[in-house]
Design an enzyme around this catalytic site. Structure first.
Site, short mmCIF file in Angstrom:
data_model
loop_
_atom_site.label_atom_id
_atom_site.label_comp_id
_atom_site.label_asym_id
_atom_site.label_seq_id
_atom_site.Cartn_x
_atom_site.Cartn_y
_atom_site.Cartn_z
N TYR A 31 -1.32 -0.84 10.47
CA TYR A 31 -1.61 -1.24 9.08
C TYR A 31 -0.45 -0.79 8.17
O TYR A 31 0.06 -1.57 7.37
CB TYR A 31 -2.93 -0.60 8.62
CG TYR A 31 -3.23 -0.87 7.15
CD1 TYR A 31 -3.78 -2.07 6.75
CD2 TYR A 31 -2.93 0.09 6.17
CE1 TYR A 31 -4.05 -2.32 5.40
CE2 TYR A 31 -3.20 -0.15 4.83
CZ TYR A 31 -3.76 -1.36 4.45
OH TYR A 31 -4.02 -1.60 3.12
N SER B 273 0.86 -1.19 0.00
CA SER B 273 0.00 0.00 0.00
C SER B 273 0.90 1.23 0.00
O SER B 273 2.02 1.19 0.54
CB SER B 273 -0.87 0.03 1.26
OG SER B 273 -1.47 1.29 1.42
P1 NAP Z 1 -11.45 -6.35 0.82
O1 NAP Z 1 -12.43 -5.99 -0.23
O2 NAP Z 1 -11.84 -6.22 2.26
O3 NAP Z 1 -10.94 -7.83 0.52
C1 NAP Z 1 -10.05 -8.47 1.39
C2 NAP Z 1 -9.93 -9.91 0.96
O4 NAP Z 1 -9.07 -10.56 1.91
C3 NAP Z 1 -11.25 -10.63 0.96
O5 NAP Z 1 -11.30 -11.56 -0.09
C4 NAP Z 1 -11.26 -11.35 2.31
O6 NAP Z 1 -12.03 -12.53 2.19
C5 NAP Z 1 -9.77 -11.68 2.45
N1 NAP Z 1 -9.45 -11.88 3.84
C6 NAP Z 1 -9.61 -11.02 4.88
N2 NAP Z 1 -9.24 -11.60 6.03
C7 NAP Z 1 -8.85 -12.87 5.71
C8 NAP Z 1 -8.36 -13.96 6.46
N3 NAP Z 1 -8.22 -13.89 7.81
N4 NAP Z 1 -8.05 -15.11 5.82
C9 NAP Z 1 -8.19 -15.20 4.48
N5 NAP Z 1 -8.64 -14.19 3.71
C10 NAP Z 1 -8.96 -13.04 4.33
O7 NAP Z 1 -10.13 -5.48 0.69
P2 NAP Z 1 -9.23 -5.06 -0.56
O8 NAP Z 1 -9.21 -3.60 -0.58
O9 NAP Z 1 -9.59 -5.82 -1.77
O10 NAP Z 1 -7.82 -5.55 0.00
C11 NAP Z 1 -6.94 -6.40 -0.71
C12 NAP Z 1 -5.52 -6.01 -0.39
O11 NAP Z 1 -5.28 -4.69 -0.90
C13 NAP Z 1 -5.21 -5.95 1.10
O12 NAP Z 1 -3.93 -6.49 1.33
C14 NAP Z 1 -5.22 -4.46 1.39
O13 NAP Z 1 -4.43 -4.13 2.50
C15 NAP Z 1 -4.67 -3.91 0.09
N6 NAP Z 1 -4.94 -2.49 -0.15
C16 NAP Z 1 -6.21 -2.04 -0.27
C17 NAP Z 1 -6.43 -0.68 -0.49
C18 NAP Z 1 -7.82 -0.10 -0.60
O14 NAP Z 1 -7.98 1.12 -0.50
N7 NAP Z 1 -8.83 -0.91 -0.86
C19 NAP Z 1 -5.35 0.22 -0.59
C20 NAP Z 1 -4.07 -0.29 -0.47
C21 NAP Z 1 -3.86 -1.65 -0.27
P3 NAP Z 1 -12.87 -13.26 3.35
O15 NAP Z 1 -13.51 -12.19 4.17
O16 NAP Z 1 -13.81 -14.11 2.55
O17 NAP Z 1 -11.88 -14.08 4.10
#
Ligand code: NAP
Length: 260
Positions: free
Chosen positions: A153, A140
């Site tokens: 985070y 990130s």
């Molecule tokens: P999201 O929509 O909340 O998706 C997160 C994913 O991770 C879901 O598929 C969730 O599935 C899975 N997950 C969460 N806890 C888990 C666990 N304990 N075991 C296995 N799977 C788990 O978030 P996202 O934004 O797509 O995030 C994806 C990545 O991008 C993350 O690493 C996040 O830090 C990074 N990121 C996001 C942003 C942003 O603004 N969205 C910015 C920078 C970086 P289940 O709930 O089904 O387990």
């Protein structure tokens, strides 16, 4: 023609991971989807199979739980069809550092760092042996910005960035590609998990645009891809400043400013 490698994607039930699944399916790769919500993954798998004709398997696992994480490590270690790991699963927790409990911090660290490192460690020896393979770690921009007020985070994402840079140095000479992707705010459910309304944040990217840009970086074999950063010379300057310090660290004596 040789078959395309299977892609294992963690956090594939939603958001960025689900979009990676869609894009790799469209590219003709078989998939292994990993997350906790198997109903959402089954729905996505059925859609991708119907649209793209690829094979999609599901592993239901809580990656913050070491015994469940081990199932995924075993699969990565043993399944020679898997040639790409998208280390994407991650979350964020609400509150400031003083409001967050040690237990909530520990499970955030388990998922965002330990799982990422263990999964990469499970697959890296096989990829190195084969002289091929790709590991994509989703970090990130918060990794570069403690000012954004997401202390633990951001620290987990700094870990992911550092690990990616170090893995790249070790694995690139062995034919293994490592990419760190640094999204900024992206429209996914992660914002609901931290109690923020994404519509109150400025400069939010849609998830399809984020993943498509990350895949441009992937195809170019970039080590660090920051989709929203307009001028990549700024990253190059940051890296150059860091590297300029390196020859100066090994000193028998403390710097003059610390000597009485
Ligand atoms: P999201 O929509 O909340 O998706 C997160 C994913 O991770 C879901 O598929 C969730 O599935 C899975 N997950 C969460 N806890 C888990 C666990 N304990 N075991 C296995 N799977 C788990 O978030 P996202 O934004 O797509 O995030 C994806 C990545 O991008 C993350 O690493 C996040 O830090 C990074 N990121 C996001 C942003 C942003 O603004 N969205 C910015 C920078 C970086 P289940 O709930 O089904 O387990």
């Amino acid at each position: 023609m040789s078959k395309k490698p299977t892609v294992l994607i963690t956090g594939a039930s939603a958001g960025i991971g689900a979009m990676y699944a869609d894009r790799f399916a469209k590219r003709g790769h078989d998939l292994v989807l990993v997350a906790r919500n198997d109903a959402r993954m089954k729905e996505l798998a059925a859609k991708l199979k119907a649209e793209s004709g690829v094979n999609v398997e599901i592993i239901k696992a809580d990656l913050a739980n070491v015994s469940e994480l081990r199932q995924v490590e075993d699969r990565l270690r043993d399944d020679a069809r898997i040639g790409v790991l998208i280390n994407n699963a991650g979350t964020a927790i609400p509150g400031t550092f003083v409001e967050q409990t040690p237990d909530a911090i520990a499970s955030l660290v388990d998922l965002n760092t330990t799982a990422v490192a263990r999964l990469a460690a499970a697959v890296a020896p096989r990829f190195s042996q084969a002289g091929a393979g790709a590991i994509v770690n989703i970090a990130s921009v918060v990794a570069l910005a403690p000012e954004l007020g997401m202390s633990v985070y951001g620290a987990t994402k700094a870990f992911v960035l550092y690990l990616s840079l170090a893995m790249d140095l070790e694995l690139k000479p062995k034919g293994v590609y490592v990419q760190a992707v640094l999204p900024a705010a992206t429209r996914t459910d992660i914002w609901t998990h931290v109690g923020r309304d994404v519509d109150t944040i400025s400069g939010v990217m849609n998830v399809d645009e984020l993943v498509d840009a990350a895949l441009v970086g992937f195809d170019r074999r970039e080590t660090v891809t920051i989709p929203p950063l307009p001028d990549d010379a700024q990253w190059d300057a940051y890296e150059a400043a860091r590297q300029a310090m390196l020859p100066n660290f090994a000193q028998t004596h403390a710097a003059a400013r610390y000597r009485g």
